[in-house]
Design an enzyme around this catalytic site. Structure first.
Site, PDB file in Angstrom:
ATOM      1  N   PHE A 155       0.839  -1.200   0.000  1.00  0.00           N
ATOM      2  CA  PHE A 155       0.000   0.000   0.000  1.00  0.00           C
ATOM      3  C   PHE A 155       0.879   1.257   0.000  1.00  0.00           C
ATOM      4  CE2 PHE A 155      -2.973   3.090   1.727  1.00  0.00           C
ATOM      5  CZ  PHE A 155      -4.189   2.697   1.199  1.00  0.00           C
TER       6      PHE A 155
ATOM      7  N   LYS B  67      10.017  -6.915  -6.443  1.00  0.00           N
ATOM      8  CA  LYS B  67       9.861  -7.776  -5.257  1.00  0.00           C
ATOM      9  C   LYS B  67      10.493  -9.118  -5.622  1.00  0.00           C
ATOM     10  CE  LYS B  67       6.448  -9.548  -1.966  1.00  0.00           C
ATOM     11  NZ  LYS B  67       5.585  -9.004  -0.906  1.00  0.00           N
TER      12      LYS B  67
ATOM     13  N   SER C 170       4.487 -14.797  -2.198  1.00  0.00           N
ATOM     14  CA  SER C 170       3.648 -15.981  -1.975  1.00  0.00           C
ATOM     15  C   SER C 170       2.190 -15.538  -1.997  1.00  0.00           C
ATOM     16  CB  SER C 170       3.934 -16.584  -0.604  1.00  0.00           C
ATOM     17  OG  SER C 170       5.300 -16.787  -0.439  1.00  0.00           O
TER      18      SER C 170
ATOM     19  N   GLU D 105      10.127  -4.090  -2.596  1.00  0.00           N
ATOM     20  CA  GLU D 105       9.299  -4.515  -1.458  1.00  0.00           C
ATOM     21  C   GLU D 105       9.813  -5.837  -0.910  1.00  0.00           C
ATOM     22  OE1 GLU D 105       5.050  -4.991  -2.195  1.00  0.00           O
ATOM     23  OE2 GLU D 105       4.805  -5.979  -0.253  1.00  0.00           O
TER      24      GLU D 105
ATOM     25  N   ARG E  26      -5.543   5.700   7.447  1.00  0.00           N
ATOM     26  CA  ARG E  26      -6.327   4.590   6.890  1.00  0.00           C
ATOM     27  C   ARG E  26      -7.206   5.175   5.802  1.00  0.00           C
ATOM     28  NH1 ARG E  26      -7.091  -0.363   7.104  1.00  0.00           N
ATOM     29  NH2 ARG E  26      -9.067  -1.144   6.339  1.00  0.00           N
TER      30      ARG E  26
HETATM   31  N1  LIG Z   1      -3.403   3.012   4.965  1.00  0.00           N
HETATM   32  C1  LIG Z   1      -4.231   2.037   4.590  1.00  0.00           C
HETATM   33  N2  LIG Z   1      -5.549   2.300   4.374  1.00  0.00           N
HETATM   34  C2  LIG Z   1      -6.402   1.324   3.985  1.00  0.00           C
HETATM   35  N3  LIG Z   1      -6.050   0.040   3.782  1.00  0.00           N
HETATM   36  C3  LIG Z   1      -4.756  -0.289   3.990  1.00  0.00           C
HETATM   37  C4  LIG Z   1      -3.794   0.681   4.398  1.00  0.00           C
HETATM   38  N4  LIG Z   1      -2.589   0.063   4.511  1.00  0.00           N
HETATM   39  C5  LIG Z   1      -2.807  -1.232   4.191  1.00  0.00           C
HETATM   40  N5  LIG Z   1      -4.099  -1.440   3.869  1.00  0.00           N
HETATM   41  C6  LIG Z   1      -4.715  -2.714   3.476  1.00  0.00           C
HETATM   42  O1  LIG Z   1      -4.232  -3.711   4.374  1.00  0.00           O
HETATM   43  C7  LIG Z   1      -3.930  -4.913   3.687  1.00  0.00           C
HETATM   44  C8  LIG Z   1      -2.459  -5.272   3.878  1.00  0.00           C
HETATM   45  O2  LIG Z   1      -1.651  -4.241   3.281  1.00  0.00           O
HETATM   46  P1  LIG Z   1      -0.489  -4.576   2.267  1.00  0.00           P
HETATM   47  O3  LIG Z   1      -0.937  -5.597   1.262  1.00  0.00           O
HETATM   48  O4  LIG Z   1       0.028  -3.313   1.749  1.00  0.00           O
HETATM   49  O5  LIG Z   1       0.539  -5.275   3.284  1.00  0.00           O
HETATM   50  P2  LIG Z   1       1.976  -5.888   2.965  1.00  0.00           P
HETATM   51  O6  LIG Z   1       2.859  -5.502   4.083  1.00  0.00           O
HETATM   52  O7  LIG Z   1       2.374  -5.512   1.596  1.00  0.00           O
HETATM   53  O8  LIG Z   1       1.673  -7.457   3.038  1.00  0.00           O
HETATM   54  P3  LIG Z   1       2.587  -8.664   2.434  1.00  0.00           P
HETATM   55  O9  LIG Z   1       3.513  -9.039   3.550  1.00  0.00           O
HETATM   56  O10 LIG Z   1       1.570  -9.727   2.145  1.00  0.00           O
HETATM   57  O11 LIG Z   1       3.284  -8.177   1.200  1.00  0.00           O
HETATM   58  C9  LIG Z   1      -4.316  -4.675   2.221  1.00  0.00           C
HETATM   59  O12 LIG Z   1      -5.631  -5.123   2.011  1.00  0.00           O
HETATM   60  C10 LIG Z   1      -4.252  -3.156   2.086  1.00  0.00           C
HETATM   61  O13 LIG Z   1      -5.093  -2.657   1.065  1.00  0.00           O
HETATM   62 MG   LIG Z   2       2.839  -6.721  -0.014  1.00  0.00          MG
END
Ligand SMILES: Nc1ncnc2c1ncn2[C@@H]1O[C@H](COP(=O)(O)OP(=O)(O)OP(=O)(O)O)[C@@H](O)[C@H]1O
Ligand SMILES: [Mg+2]
Length: 230
Positions: free
Chosen positions: A18, A38, A42, A116, A210
């Protein structure tokens, strides 16, 4: 060669993708040739007969980058477990030389690459009887500094300070912390920010509220962002 930054986090699902999508989009809006990479993902899913790395799709779509997914993600697994286990289950070993080669290929075409990580900072990538490759080996291989994404809220002081301490003892430079799902005016979140800076001596370089996905609009300080890359 391009400049890069490695986005890690206190945990899986903390918001790396995000936040990355916001950063890459912000850079591209300034006319900067920004890309995404990346090493191992997974939990890919099928669209027709194509295995889609969801994180890459989210970032490329948001930032308006036309690129083949397998150029941005070296290993996509369908099994939604840690990359080392997904690789064992699916019988596809992860090789550091492919990761290096793929990153270098992207480096020739993008000025700034946001990389990432997978999961949090301690993430096994390839484990066999004879070798153990961890996420940190990829960070060192690509010679990148890191930015840590942490979710504001109860427990984040512990997670963030532990993450900083672990990265420091590896000798990897930390450029800053981004607090995700942060509410201005929330006493707990504001205290998180102060305590994390005070205890870690690392700057919180941005806070992200958020947001509903469609609204994803946030003012990022471009000069500060550009300085993160090395
Ligand atoms: N600031 C935000 N506002 C709204 N939704 C968010 C926000 N940050 C993250 N999310 C939501 O939370 C979930 C997890 O976020 P994200 O996929 O970015 O995590 P990640 O750290 O990339 O996970 P992974 O380890 O699987 O790569 C997603 O559905 C994303 O859309
Ligand atoms: Mg991710």
């Amino acid at each position: 060669m391009s400049k890069g930054i490695f986005i890690t986090a206190t945990d899986t699902d903390a918001g790396k993708t995000f936040v990355t999508s916001l950063i890459v989009e912000a850079l591209r809006k300034q006319g900067i040739q920004a890309g995404y990479y990346k090493a191992a993902l997974s939990g890919g899913y099928y669209e027709g007969d194509k295995l889609i790395p969801g994180d890459a799709k989210e970032v490329l779509t948001r930032a308006g980058i036309e690129e083949e997914y397998d150029k941005c993600v070296s290993y996509t697994f369908e099994t939604a477990v840690s990359p080392h286990l997904a690789s064992q289950i699916e019988g596809r070993p992860i090789k550091l030389h492919k990761i290096k080669r793929d990153y270098e290929a992207l480096s020739k075409r993008y000025e700034y690459i946001t990389v990432e990580g997978s999961g949090g900072i301690i993430c096994p990538i390839q484990v066999s009887d004879t070798e153990v490759i961890l996420l940190e080996d990829i960070i060192k291989l690509l010679e990148l500094p890191v930015v840590i994404v942490a979710r504001a809220g109860l427990g984040t002081i512990n997670h963030t300070i532990l993450t900083v301490a672990y990265i420091r003892q590896l000798g990897i430079p930390i450029k800053g912390i981004i607090l995700n799902e942060y509410e201005i005016g929330n006493r707990l979140h504001e205290d998180n920010r102060q305590m994390i800076e005070r205890l870690s001596k690392v700057e919180v370089i941005a806070t992200i509220p958020r947001m509903k996905c469609k609204e994803k609009q946030v003012e990022l300080d471009i000069e500060k962002l550009v300085e993160l890359y090395s």
